[in-house]
Design a protein around this motif. Structure first.
Motif, PDB file in Angstrom:
ATOM      1  N   MET A  45      32.866  44.454  48.935  1.00  0.00           N
ATOM      2  CA  MET A  45      34.159  44.411  48.232  1.00  0.00           C
ATOM      3  C   MET A  45      34.519  42.953  47.949  1.00  0.00           C
ATOM      4  N   TYR A  46      34.994  42.720  46.726  1.00  0.00           N
ATOM      5  CA  TYR A  46      35.434  41.372  46.322  1.00  0.00           C
ATOM      6  C   TYR A  46      36.838  41.468  45.763  1.00  0.00           C
ATOM      7  N   VAL A  47      37.696  40.549  46.158  1.00  0.00           N
ATOM      8  CA  VAL A  47      39.076  40.533  45.664  1.00  0.00           C
ATOM      9  C   VAL A  47      39.416  39.109  45.211  1.00  0.00           C
ATOM     10  N   CYS A  48      40.015  39.011  44.014  1.00  0.00           N
ATOM     11  CA  CYS A  48      40.391  37.702  43.488  1.00  0.00           C
ATOM     12  C   CYS A  48      41.546  37.143  44.308  1.00  0.00           C
ATOM     13  N   GLY A  49      41.355  35.946  44.801  1.00  0.00           N
ATOM     14  CA  GLY A  49      42.333  35.357  45.723  1.00  0.00           C
ATOM     15  C   GLY A  49      43.233  34.337  45.044  1.00  0.00           C
ATOM     16  N   GLU A  72      33.840  31.561  37.399  1.00  0.00           N
ATOM     17  CA  GLU A  72      33.835  31.188  38.815  1.00  0.00           C
ATOM     18  C   GLU A  72      33.711  32.436  39.683  1.00  0.00           C
ATOM     19  N   CYS A  73      34.519  33.463  39.354  1.00  0.00           N
ATOM     20  CA  CYS A  73      34.492  34.672  40.183  1.00  0.00           C
ATOM     21  C   CYS A  73      33.117  35.339  40.127  1.00  0.00           C
ATOM     22  N   THR A  74      32.557  35.439  38.920  1.00  0.00           N
ATOM     23  CA  THR A  74      31.246  36.091  38.801  1.00  0.00           C
ATOM     24  C   THR A  74      30.206  35.361  39.668  1.00  0.00           C
ATOM     25  N   PRO A 132      42.835  39.330  30.756  1.00  0.00           N
ATOM     26  CA  PRO A 132      41.417  39.290  30.408  1.00  0.00           C
ATOM     27  C   PRO A 132      40.455  39.080  31.576  1.00  0.00           C
ATOM     28  N   HIS A 133      40.987  38.727  32.786  1.00  0.00           N
ATOM     29  CA  HIS A 133      40.076  38.211  33.820  1.00  0.00           C
ATOM     30  C   HIS A 133      38.937  39.175  34.172  1.00  0.00           C
ATOM     31  N   HIS A 134      39.286  40.400  34.532  1.00  0.00           N
ATOM     32  CA  HIS A 134      38.218  41.308  34.971  1.00  0.00           C
ATOM     33  C   HIS A 134      37.369  41.804  33.805  1.00  0.00           C
ATOM     34  N   GLU A 135      37.999  41.972  32.657  1.00  0.00           N
ATOM     35  CA  GLU A 135      37.230  42.333  31.457  1.00  0.00           C
ATOM     36  C   GLU A 135      36.152  41.263  31.211  1.00  0.00           C
ATOM     37  N   ASN A 136      36.549  40.016  31.338  1.00  0.00           N
ATOM     38  CA  ASN A 136      35.614  38.913  31.094  1.00  0.00           C
ATOM     39  C   ASN A 136      34.550  38.812  32.175  1.00  0.00           C
ATOM     40  N   GLU A 137      34.962  39.095  33.404  1.00  0.00           N
ATOM     41  CA  GLU A 137      33.968  39.081  34.493  1.00  0.00           C
ATOM     42  C   GLU A 137      32.863  40.104  34.237  1.00  0.00           C
ATOM     43  N   ILE A 138      33.263  41.305  33.817  1.00  0.00           N
ATOM     44  CA  ILE A 138      32.255  42.355  33.561  1.00  0.00           C
ATOM     45  C   ILE A 138      31.307  41.897  32.453  1.00  0.00           C
TER      46      ILE A 138
END
Ligand code: AMP
Ligand code: ZN
Length: 459
Positions: free
Chosen positions: A26-30, A210-212, A235-241
């Protein structure tokens, strides 16, 4: 009983099946660490801490890996460092230490990994290089941009299309972008700002990549669960995917879990609106456990309307639960598992309102039970509470909670003197002491074997 989670991608609850039950990820954006965290920032921390605990209960502590990152490269960090005339790590280390202390007060367990952007630069540069080589990214005017048209599923998580995004785009879209939705993977640093060397020039990464890279390095991709606040879906998670899949990580994350906002009136609590209540200030006023309770009393996907009454109701709720434990202080708790009703509630997409109702039901049963049944019920109440991060304090300590050691000693001395005065039938002195205790906001509960006390709730 199976755990079911609401998956933003599927737009519904799905049974949770990890790719490998021996290694659940599990990963959560901090947080971005340039300031004190507010109680809205603490909502995802506490919600995903609860999910972490539930996963550990299901799969075993050694089989769950939880990474929560720290964003320590950011314009706001740069601005604060420039303001104070110090290096950025002076700022980020200062606020990260405070963040750790504040979140620990809310009962959040430390994550298994806490990657930091500044310590993941090689992996970030590696992901960007792979994206360029697979034609999913391009260089323009010193920037590296992700080419959203290279990813046919772009917009699937948030339910947007690239056409909508053109229609919604404003004139200020940078001219070097091929599509208005294209986003920065790497950009030059402004003079005087921190910069890292890379094959694309000296500069710094964009936030999304960075998250990816941190997930890739800390956990390996794909992962089981990716979490964060609702505001991060687009956009953050859309962009991560998009980056992750194009950088050769099909699947990326199997479940997308998002918490709702904590609001002040009609607005989301946020630093930019200035309507924040800092965790650091709240933990000075309320027990951390009461704040944790306040954050979990509403279902995590619902908006949570914050106010002082939310904290005081939570404190009273815990007073009730600790009250039952206090009345059962001479009962030796049996070694019991959490109750089935509590597990069922939590397994149903973390239904915390139902889980808390079960804690109340157990507390009522504990009061009403025969002596023979009390050890098992007390054991079930303690185990059920502990699973969700509650009721681990000594009940007496809970009621004395807000008192510092000097005050505790003074109160204990006054109570002892009052008992002595009463047994000597010195009623005026006993009354005087009671008045003194009242002035200290102490409530005394007399009982057959002496007296117990608690501090009254502070308004
Ligand atoms: P930030 O430091 O603003 O990047 O936010 C850190 C985390 O807190 C992210 O997961 C955000 O989605 C979350 N967050 C920020 N504000 C709120 C809020 N008012 N309610 C719930 N979550 C929030
Ligand atoms: Zn992130």
């Amino acid at each position: 009983m199976t755990l079911r989670l609401y998956d933003t991608m599927a737009r519904g609850k799905r049974p949770f099946v990890p790719a490998n039950p021996e290694r659940v990820t599990m990963y959560v954006c901090g947080p971005t660490v340039y300031n004190y965290a507010h109680i809205g920032n603490a909502r995802p921390v506490v919600v995903f801490d609860l999910l972490f605990r539930v996963l550990r209960h299901l799969y075993g502590e050694a089989h769950v890996l939880y990474a929560a990152n720290v964003t320590d490269v950011d314009d706001k960090i740069n601005a604060k460092a420039a303001d104070e005339g110090v290096a950025i790590d002076v700022i980020t280390n200062r606020y990260l230490d405070i963040y750790h202390a504040d979140m620990a007060r809310l009962g959040a367990l430390p994550p298994s990994f806490e990657p930091r952007a500044t310590q993941t630069m090689d992996a970030i540069i590696g992901v960007i290089g792979r994206l360029i080589r697979s034609n999913a990214a391009y260089e323009a005017e010193g920037h590296v941009l992700f080419d959203t048209q290279a990813f046919s599923d772009y917009g699937k998580l948030s339910g947007r299309t690239l056409e909508d995004m053109i229609a919604g785009a404003r004139v200020e879209v940078a001219p070097y972008k091929r599509h208005p939705a294209d986003f920065v993977l790497w950009k030059p640093s402004k003079p005087g700002e921190p910069a890292w060397e890379s094959p694309f020039g000296s500069g710094r990464p964009g936030w999304h990549v960075e998250c990816t890279a941190m997930i890739e390095e800390a956990l390996g991709l794909p992962i089981d669960i990716h979490g964060g606040g609702h505001d991060l879906i687009f956009p953050h998670h859309e962009n991560e995917i998009a980056q992750g899949v194009c950088a050769n990580h099909a699947g990326y994350a199997a479940y997308w879990v998002h918490n709702g906002f904590l609001n002040m009136g009609v607005d989301k609590m946020s630093k930019s609106l200035g309507n924040v209540e800092l965790v650091h200030d709240l933990v000075a006023k309320w027990p951390g456990e009461a704040l944790r309770y306040a954050l979990l009393a509403s279902h995590y996907r619902q908006p949570l309307a914050w106010g002082e009454d939310v904290a005081s109701q939570a404190k009273r709720a815990l007073d009730t639960l600790y009250g039952a434990l206090d009345r059962a202080r001479d009962v030796e708790a049996a070694n019991a598992p959490p109750s089935d009703a509590l597990l069922e509630a939590l397994y149903d997409d973390l239904n915390t309102p139902r889980a808390m109702a079960e804690l109340f039901s157990l507390a009522r049963q504990l009061d009403a039970a025969s002596d023979a049944d009390r050890p098992a019920i007390k054991g079930a109440l303690l185990a059920s509470g502990a699973l969700a991060g509650f009721l681990t304090a000594d009940p007496q300590a809970w009621f004395h909670g807000a008192a510092d050691p000097a005050l505790t000693a003074r109160i204990d001395a006054l109570i002892a003197e009052r008992i002595a005065a009463r047994s000597a039938k010195n009623w005026p002195r006993a009354d005087e002491i009671r008045a003194e205790l009242t002035a200290l906001d102490v409530e005394v509960m007399d009982s057959a074997d002496g007296a117990t006390w608690r501090l009254k709730e502070r308004a």
